[in-house]
Design an enzyme around this catalytic site. Structure first.
Site, PDB file in Angstrom:
ATOM      1  CB  SER A 171      -0.908   0.014   1.223  1.00 16.09           C
ATOM      2  OG  SER A 171      -1.650   1.213   1.224  1.00 16.09           O
ATOM      3  CE  LYS A 217      -3.070  -2.727  -0.124  1.00 15.89           C
ATOM      4  NZ  LYS A 217      -3.788  -2.576  -1.310  1.00 15.89           N
ATOM      5  CG  ASN A 255      -7.248  -1.791  -0.126  1.00 16.30           C
ATOM      6  OD1 ASN A 255      -6.223  -1.611   0.517  1.00 16.30           O
ATOM      7  ND2 ASN A 255      -7.242  -1.959  -1.426  1.00 16.30           N
TER       8      ASN A 255
HETATM    9  P1  NBP Z   1      -1.643  -2.683 -13.381  1.00 20.40           P
HETATM   10  O1  NBP Z   1      -2.602  -3.200 -12.381  1.00 20.40           O
HETATM   11  O2  NBP Z   1      -2.080  -1.657 -14.341  1.00 20.40           O
HETATM   12  O3  NBP Z   1      -1.053  -3.953 -14.191  1.00 20.40           O
HETATM   13  C1  NBP Z   1      -0.135  -3.770 -15.214  1.00 20.40           C
HETATM   14  C2  NBP Z   1       0.778  -4.952 -15.326  1.00 20.40           C
HETATM   15  O4  NBP Z   1       0.034  -6.181 -15.453  1.00 20.40           O
HETATM   16  C3  NBP Z   1       1.640  -4.857 -16.574  1.00 20.40           C
HETATM   17  O5  NBP Z   1       2.903  -5.402 -16.264  1.00 20.40           O
HETATM   18  C4  NBP Z   1       0.885  -5.726 -17.557  1.00 20.40           C
HETATM   19  O6  NBP Z   1       1.690  -6.229 -18.584  1.00 20.40           O
HETATM   20  C5  NBP Z   1       0.434  -6.836 -16.657  1.00 20.40           C
HETATM   21  N1  NBP Z   1      -0.652  -7.649 -17.195  1.00 20.40           N
HETATM   22  C6  NBP Z   1      -1.939  -7.336 -17.458  1.00 20.40           C
HETATM   23 BR1  NBP Z   1      -2.667  -5.659 -17.281  1.00 20.40          BR
HETATM   24  N2  NBP Z   1      -2.666  -8.352 -17.933  1.00 20.40           N
HETATM   25  C7  NBP Z   1      -1.795  -9.377 -17.974  1.00 20.40           C
HETATM   26  C8  NBP Z   1      -1.928 -10.721 -18.371  1.00 20.40           C
HETATM   27  N3  NBP Z   1      -3.107 -11.219 -18.762  1.00 20.40           N
HETATM   28  N4  NBP Z   1      -0.842 -11.525 -18.294  1.00 20.40           N
HETATM   29  C9  NBP Z   1       0.327 -11.026 -17.858  1.00 20.40           C
HETATM   30  N5  NBP Z   1       0.516  -9.755 -17.458  1.00 20.40           N
HETATM   31  C10 NBP Z   1      -0.521  -8.936 -17.515  1.00 20.40           C
HETATM   32  O7  NBP Z   1      -0.298  -2.176 -12.663  1.00 20.40           O
HETATM   33  P2  NBP Z   1      -0.068  -1.389 -11.293  1.00 20.40           P
HETATM   34  O8  NBP Z   1      -1.001  -0.239 -11.141  1.00 20.40           O
HETATM   35  O9  NBP Z   1       1.398  -1.168 -11.221  1.00 20.40           O
HETATM   36  O10 NBP Z   1      -0.463  -2.468 -10.184  1.00 20.40           O
HETATM   37  C11 NBP Z   1       0.166  -3.722 -10.061  1.00 20.40           C
HETATM   38  C12 NBP Z   1      -0.545  -4.511  -8.975  1.00 20.40           C
HETATM   39  O11 NBP Z   1      -0.419  -3.798  -7.735  1.00 20.40           O
HETATM   40  C13 NBP Z   1      -2.044  -4.679  -9.199  1.00 20.40           C
HETATM   41  O12 NBP Z   1      -2.479  -5.903  -8.683  1.00 20.40           O
HETATM   42  C14 NBP Z   1      -2.649  -3.546  -8.403  1.00 20.40           C
HETATM   43  O13 NBP Z   1      -3.986  -3.808  -8.005  1.00 20.40           O
HETATM   44  C15 NBP Z   1      -1.700  -3.490  -7.212  1.00 20.40           C
HETATM   45  N6  NBP Z   1      -1.620  -2.182  -6.538  1.00 20.40           N
HETATM   46  C16 NBP Z   1      -1.665  -1.028  -7.246  1.00 20.40           C
HETATM   47  C17 NBP Z   1      -1.565   0.197  -6.585  1.00 20.40           C
HETATM   48  C18 NBP Z   1      -1.582   1.489  -7.344  1.00 20.40           C
HETATM   49  O14 NBP Z   1      -1.621   2.539  -6.679  1.00 20.40           O
HETATM   50  N7  NBP Z   1      -1.535   1.480  -8.661  1.00 20.40           N
HETATM   51  C19 NBP Z   1      -1.416   0.212  -5.195  1.00 20.40           C
HETATM   52  C20 NBP Z   1      -1.339  -0.990  -4.502  1.00 20.40           C
HETATM   53  C21 NBP Z   1      -1.445  -2.189  -5.186  1.00 20.40           C
HETATM   54  P3  NBP Z   1       1.753  -5.459 -20.007  1.00 20.40           P
HETATM   55  O15 NBP Z   1       2.669  -4.311 -19.808  1.00 20.40           O
HETATM   56  O16 NBP Z   1       2.292  -6.495 -20.917  1.00 20.40           O
HETATM   57  O17 NBP Z   1       0.349  -5.032 -20.344  1.00 20.40           O
END
Ligand code: NBP
Length: 485
Positions: free
Chosen positions: A131, A186, A190
């Protein structure tokens, strides 16, 4: 032959993954980066990672070959199928004792399943809540790891090094518990975040609509509150948002459409609380409030036809009311956390997880969205008594709610008279009053159930013995079987 140079591999080069890698690099760890779309590996190495010790891989095989043993691979990809897909791709290249860490927002039942399936294959699985968003990932997130405990000694240093630090220097990362415990905690985090945000939003509406405060006045009030027991990240950003002016000099916040989105973790918490029979009413109301907000068109129509109180303006002492509003917010927040910890306590019992509640409060103390001074008090409460039945029973919180309750009641009475919705502030007080009632009207409810469905009841002086009464003289003496739904 590829040399095993990296301390850890990280898959997923979106906002969270890239920032966590840079954070690990800052702390002296060599990270190998990989992503499904491999061009992003090169973009990263030639961009943000240029000049660092970060290395890249263009296949899962190459990634695993570059990792020191036991291999540690962290996934930061979209929760769901992508996590399972990567686990399947990794398995042929891993050996017994290697570690897979899922740092995404996975639903805890998936983590329970993955932990079990991987254990059968000799792979140690960790599901870790992360987080703090982009900034947290880069400079210190709150990390909530759980799963196979054999993995913890291998990842402890790196996790605690990159985690946020509480004001006393303690890392906001501790081992949460077995199996899906990390992602469970977690999820509750949330849910609590939903509750905290909703409470602040209700206070804002009372200030604006009920008291007619300007944005400057509201921002100053939040600024003042941030110096005392309400000191927290969410109060701080609310102050900044209220101060923020658009290019035309008017507050930007008033130009934003009043319909809230959600990604589902609050809903998961609400559903889980219903499944476990724990009244986590504040998070439930926070989720429903987002649902009501999204019915914008219906609300617009309703606003024209449904009656509210006529011309009610706040007439009393405004300064005193604002002080009482701060007390109401604080008391409701205490109830929300009490409910969240009740839920975790029950889940701990249901899954036989040995959850360390003081440690959980400490993990949330810094780095994450709900970080606050108040979490230090919760840590103290569970440090003083790890078996604490309910947070509200701790002497500090008992006194805090006792001191705030008159203000809380007064504020809600005024808000109701003015017709301003306060679902979260109100449900918290209703929960508080329900909890402190030795007798609730469920005796009548039991009688009703027995009257129409022969569901039986227990007598005060004979608990455990199920009795049926033929209330009308017309029904029979046969009762329904008893069970909990
Ligand atoms: P995203 O949640 O936007 O995910 C992007 C990543 O997932 C990219 O590496 C993408 O690869 C990959 N991906 C996807 Br989309 N579909 C896929 C598939 N079918 N097979 C393999 N790879 C796949 O990224 P994020 O915002 O950095 O979050 C990452 C994780 O952390 C998530 O679970 C999110 O819920 C969690 N999280 C996010 C935050 C935040 O503030 N953003 C905070 C805390 C936790 P590609 O580049 O090839 O499309």
């Amino acid at each position: 032959m590829v040399e095993a140079v990296a301390d850890i591999g990280l898959i997923g080069l979106a906002v969270m993954g890239q920032n966590l890698i840079l954070n690990m690099n800052d702390h002296g760890y060599t990270v190998c980066a990989f992503n499904r779309t491999t061009s992003k590996v090169d973009d990263f190495l030639n961009g943000a990672a240029k000049g660092t010790n970060i290395v890249g891989a263009h296949s899962v095989e190459e990634l695993c070959a570059k990792l020191k043993r036991p291999r540690k691979v962290m996934l930061l990809v979209k929760a769901g199928a992508a996590v399972d897909a990567f686990i399947q791709q990794l398995l042929p290249h891993l050996e017994e004792g290697d570690i897979i860490i899922d740092g995404g927002n996975s639903h805890f039942p998936d983590s329970i399943r993955r932990c079990k399936e991987l254990e059968e294959k000799g792979i140690l699985f960790v599901g870790s809540g992360v987080s703090g968003g982009e900034e947290g990932a880069r400079y210190g997130p709150s990390l909530m790891p759980g799963g196979n405990p054999k993995a913890w000694p291998h990842i402890k240093n790196i996790f605690q090094d990159i985690a946020a630090k509480a004001p006393d220097g303690a890392p906001c990362c501790e081992w949460v518990g077995e199996s899906g415990a990390g992602h469970y905690v977690k999820m509750v985090h949330n849910g609590i975040e939903y509750g905290d945000m909703q409470l602040i939003c209700e206070v804002y509406q009372i200030m604006k609509e009920g008291l007619g405060m300007t944005h400057e006045e509201m921002a100053n009030t939040f600024e003042e509150w941030n110096k005392h027991e309400l000191d927290s990240f969410l109060i701080e950003i609310t102050r900044d948002i209220l101060k923020f002016k658009d290019t035309d000099g008017t507050p930007l916040v008033e130009k934003i459409l009043d319909t809230a989105g959600q990604k589902g973790t609050g809903k998961w918490t609400g559903i889980d609380s219903l499944d476990r029979g724990i009244p986590v009413t504040l998070i439930g109301e926070a989720v429903y409030s987002r649902c009501l907000s999204s019915l914008k068109d219906e609300r617009v129509r309703a606003s024209k036809i449904l009656a509210g109180p006529k011309d009610v303006k706040f007439q009393g002492d405004k300064k005193k009311f604002i002080d009482q509003l701060g007390q109401a917010l604080y008391a409701a927040k205490i109830v929300s956390y009490a409910q969240g910890f009740m839920l975790m306590r029950q889940a701990g019992k249901d899954y036989n997880w040995k959850l360390n509640f003081a440690g959980i409060a400490l993990m949330w103390r810094g780095g994450c969205i709900i970080r606050s001074v108040f979490l230090g008090k919760i840590k103290d409460a569970y440090t003083n008594n790890p078996e604490l039945e309910n947070l509200l029973f701790d002497p500090f919180f008992q006194k805090a709610t006792a001191d705030a309750q008159d203000s809380w009641r007064s504020v809600l009475a005024d808000a109701i008279k003015m017709g301003i919705p306060t679902p979260a502030l109100s449900t918290a007080l209703n929960f508080y009053d329900g909890l402190r009632h030795e007798k609730l009207p469920a005796n009548l409810l039991q009688a009703q159930r027995d009257y129409f469905g022969a569901h039986t009841y227990e007598l005060l002086d004979a608990p455990g013995k199920h009795v049926h009464t033929n209330w009308t003289g017309k029904g029979g003496d046969v009762s329904a079987s008893t069970y909990d739904a």
